[in-house]
Write an enzyme that holds these catalytic residues in place. Structure first.
Site, short mmCIF file in Angstrom:
data_model
loop_
_atom_site.label_atom_id
_atom_site.label_comp_id
_atom_site.label_asym_id
_atom_site.label_seq_id
_atom_site.Cartn_x
_atom_site.Cartn_y
_atom_site.Cartn_z
N GLY A 12 -5.90 61.40 36.81
CA GLY A 12 -5.39 60.05 37.11
C GLY A 12 -6.48 59.00 37.03
N ARG A 16 -6.25 51.51 41.74
CA ARG A 16 -6.51 50.67 42.92
C ARG A 16 -7.96 50.70 43.40
NH1 ARG A 16 -2.07 52.73 46.82
NH2 ARG A 16 -1.94 54.41 45.31
N ARG A 438 -70.52 46.03 48.73
CA ARG A 438 -70.33 44.57 48.87
C ARG A 438 -71.68 43.86 48.83
NH1 ARG A 438 -69.03 46.33 54.40
NH2 ARG A 438 -70.80 45.74 55.68
C1 UD1 Z 1 2.20 63.38 44.57
C2 UD1 Z 1 3.43 64.24 44.86
C3 UD1 Z 1 4.01 63.82 46.20
C4 UD1 Z 1 2.98 63.96 47.28
C5 UD1 Z 1 1.73 63.15 46.93
C6 UD1 Z 1 0.63 63.44 47.90
C7 UD1 Z 1 4.43 64.79 42.71
C8 UD1 Z 1 5.50 64.46 41.74
N1 UD1 Z 1 4.38 64.04 43.81
O1 UD1 Z 1 2.66 62.06 44.45
O2 UD1 Z 1 5.13 64.64 46.51
O3 UD1 Z 1 3.51 63.52 48.51
O4 UD1 Z 1 1.27 63.53 45.62
O5 UD1 Z 1 -0.43 62.58 47.65
O6 UD1 Z 1 3.68 65.72 42.48
N2 UD1 Z 1 -2.44 63.61 38.32
C9 UD1 Z 1 -2.84 64.09 37.09
N3 UD1 Z 1 -2.05 63.92 36.01
C10 UD1 Z 1 -0.85 63.29 36.09
C11 UD1 Z 1 -0.43 62.80 37.34
C12 UD1 Z 1 -1.25 62.98 38.44
O7 UD1 Z 1 -3.91 64.67 36.97
O8 UD1 Z 1 -0.19 63.19 35.06
C13 UD1 Z 1 -3.30 63.80 39.48
C14 UD1 Z 1 -3.82 62.47 40.02
O9 UD1 Z 1 -5.07 62.17 39.46
C15 UD1 Z 1 -3.92 62.76 41.50
C16 UD1 Z 1 -2.83 63.78 41.76
O10 UD1 Z 1 -2.53 64.35 40.51
O11 UD1 Z 1 -5.14 63.33 41.85
C17 UD1 Z 1 -1.60 63.18 42.40
O12 UD1 Z 1 -1.09 62.22 41.54
P1 UD1 Z 1 -0.38 60.92 42.09
O13 UD1 Z 1 0.10 60.15 40.94
O14 UD1 Z 1 -1.25 60.26 43.07
O15 UD1 Z 1 0.87 61.56 42.82
P2 UD1 Z 1 1.80 60.84 43.82
O16 UD1 Z 1 2.76 59.99 43.10
O17 UD1 Z 1 1.01 60.24 44.90
#
Ligand code: UD1
Ligand code: CA
Length: 455
Positions: A12, A16, A438
């Protein structure tokens, strides 16, 4: 032992954070977030660790070059399920644990408890109950109380939004379960993403029990999304560290004003005043006292030494009973024998200072060897650099270097020698000799001072 694959999601962007640096490389206690996760993961002795990278992939590879992890590139971030699927072909035949690279404070014990429940009939899910569950996936349970699905915030109805039990994202299952479920994920949901969370409903549908456990404290599963959360977790981490130091017998003037970015080991009755920063590996012997606002990095400070305020110490070994500072700067390669003293506004570098020797004020001692009981007067400089090369200064036992002297290296001052104040010493000085360079003082009796003449 069964095989264990750990998959760490770190693709990700971390929008933010408002940063050019990938989120998981931001540091907590001096160490990248993802490195905290890797270190904890290593405690589970996995067969393989896979880090799913995407945004800032090159920087992540570089930052983690020393680790024995394999990188899996997720070109487009199409959801957590899609992310895990990228590692699918590299998984072994045992268990799989999914972790997030931006959740740094997770404890090994919580993960071990989760993994212990996993077999072909059971998977593990780490959940947390929050008074404000906004943003999290909610844990849906059936009338028997079994977890049967996770519904994301954006897909939830009002009844589901009222659920306080949340998905931490951390889960464990067998490799064969995961390989069965991943291809069945679809992106037909509010975010158009492949949700890893959909495997929970698949498990329930197949009669695989979803065993939920919760961490000891919610902070363990807190993720970092912005700088404020980052700073908050830093304080939590530092407070935990301060608590454990105090349990070991260290006196902290204020546990809220201590920063350890590495490993700090202390003997009994060490006292640390406010605002100190410790970096790398630092060892403080019994009874060591550190004044306020000192920075100490990769150093060993022997028992009963006193470091006064605002001193900066790097890659130094002090044998014990030393007095350092205030405002001392000890640079790499400084070695102080027992009872050696380095006072205010003194800089040392690559210097051996013998037992009982004193460099009390305003001096620079670099590339030098001082014997025992040497006295270096205020404002003494070892001129170790000729513009091209560095040279050594050697000062024998009991030598006395008068104030404001320049020792032009390479030069040796013999044992017991005395150097008159204000001398520039460019030639070796014999043992027990007096060297003064000196010019002699001139005196004119009853000298009439010039007066202003009117123009
Ligand atoms: C995810 C969970 C949610 C949980 C929350 C906890 C899912 C669909 N949802 O939501 O149930 O409550 O985490 O924080 O799993 N990432 C990738 N590749 C991607 C998407 C995400 O590597 O394609 C990584 C991000 O970098 C991050 C983590 O996965 O470290 C979580 O991704 P994020 O998009 O923050 O998930 P949430 O929508 O918060
Ligand atoms: Ca998140």
């Amino acid at each position: 032992m069964q095989e264990l694959d750990i998959v760490i999601l770190a693709a990700g962007k971390g929008t933010r954070m408002n940063s050019q640096i990938p989120k998981v490389l931001h540091t907590l206690a001096g160490k990248p977030l993802v490195q905290h996760v890797l270190d904890t993961a290593a405690g589970l002795s996995p067969s393989r660790t896979h880090v799913v990278i995407g945004h800032g992939a090159d920087r992540l590879r570089a930052a983690l070059a020393a680790s024995t992890v394999s990188f899996v590139v997720q070109k487009e971030q199409r959801g957590t399920g899609h992310a895990v699927a990228q590692a699918q072909n590299q998984l072994g035949n045992g268990k799989v644990l999914v972790l997030y690279g931006d959740v740094p404070l997770i404890r090994r014990e919580s993960l071990a408890a989760l993994l212990a429940q996993v077999d072909e009939q059971h998977m593990g899910l780490l959940t947390v109950t929050l008074s404000d569950p906004t943003g999290y996936g909610r844990i849906v349970r059936n009338t028997d109380g079994e977890a049967v699905a996770i519904v994301e915030q954006k897909d939830a109805d009002s009844a589901q939004l009222a659920i306080n039990e949340c998905n931490t994202g951390i889960m464990a299952m067998t490799s064969s379960q995961l390989k069965r479920w991943l291809p069945r994920l679809s992106a037909e949901n509010a975010q158009g993403e492949y949700y890893l969370t959909d495997v929970i409903a698949m498990a329930a549908g197949e009669g695989v029990s979803v065993c939920t456990t919760q961490p000891a404290t919610a902070v363990e599963v807190e993720g970092v999304n912005n700088r404020a959360q980052m700073a908050r977790l830093e304080r939590v981490y530092q407070q935990q560290l301060a608590n454990s130091l105090m349990e070991q017998g260290v006196a902290l003037a204020d546990p809220a004003r201590l920063d350890v970015r590495g490993k700090l080991s202390c003997g009994h009755d060490v006292f640390i005043d406010v605002g100190c920063v410790f970096e790398g590996e630092v060892e403080l012997g019994e009874g060591v006292r550190i004044g306020p606002y000192c920075v100490i990095k990769n150093s060993t400070i022997g028992a009963e030494s006193v470091i006064e305020s605002h001193s900066m110490i790097d890659s130094t070994v002090a044998a014990g009973l030393n007095q350092i500072g205030p405002f001392a700067r000890l640079r790499p390669g400084t070695r102080l024998a027992v009872k050696a003293k380095v006072g205010n506004f003194v800089e040392t570098k690559n210097a051996d200072v013998g037992e009982g020797s004193k460099i009390n004020h305003l001096s620079y001692v670099g590339d030098a060897h001082l014997g025992r009981n040497v006295n270096v007067g205020a404002g003494t400089i070892t001129c170790n650099y000729d513009g091209a090369n560095k040279h050594r200064t050697v000062i024998g036992d009991d030598a006395f270097v008068g104030s404001n002297s320049a020792l032009v290296a390479p030069v040796t001052v013999g044992k017991g020698a005395t150097i008159g104040a204000g001398s520039t010493i460019a030639k070796d000085v014999s043992e027990y000799a007096l060297a003064v360079t000196r010019s002699r003082q001139l005196e004119k009796a009853d000298w009439p001072r010039p007066v202003t003449t009117s123009k």
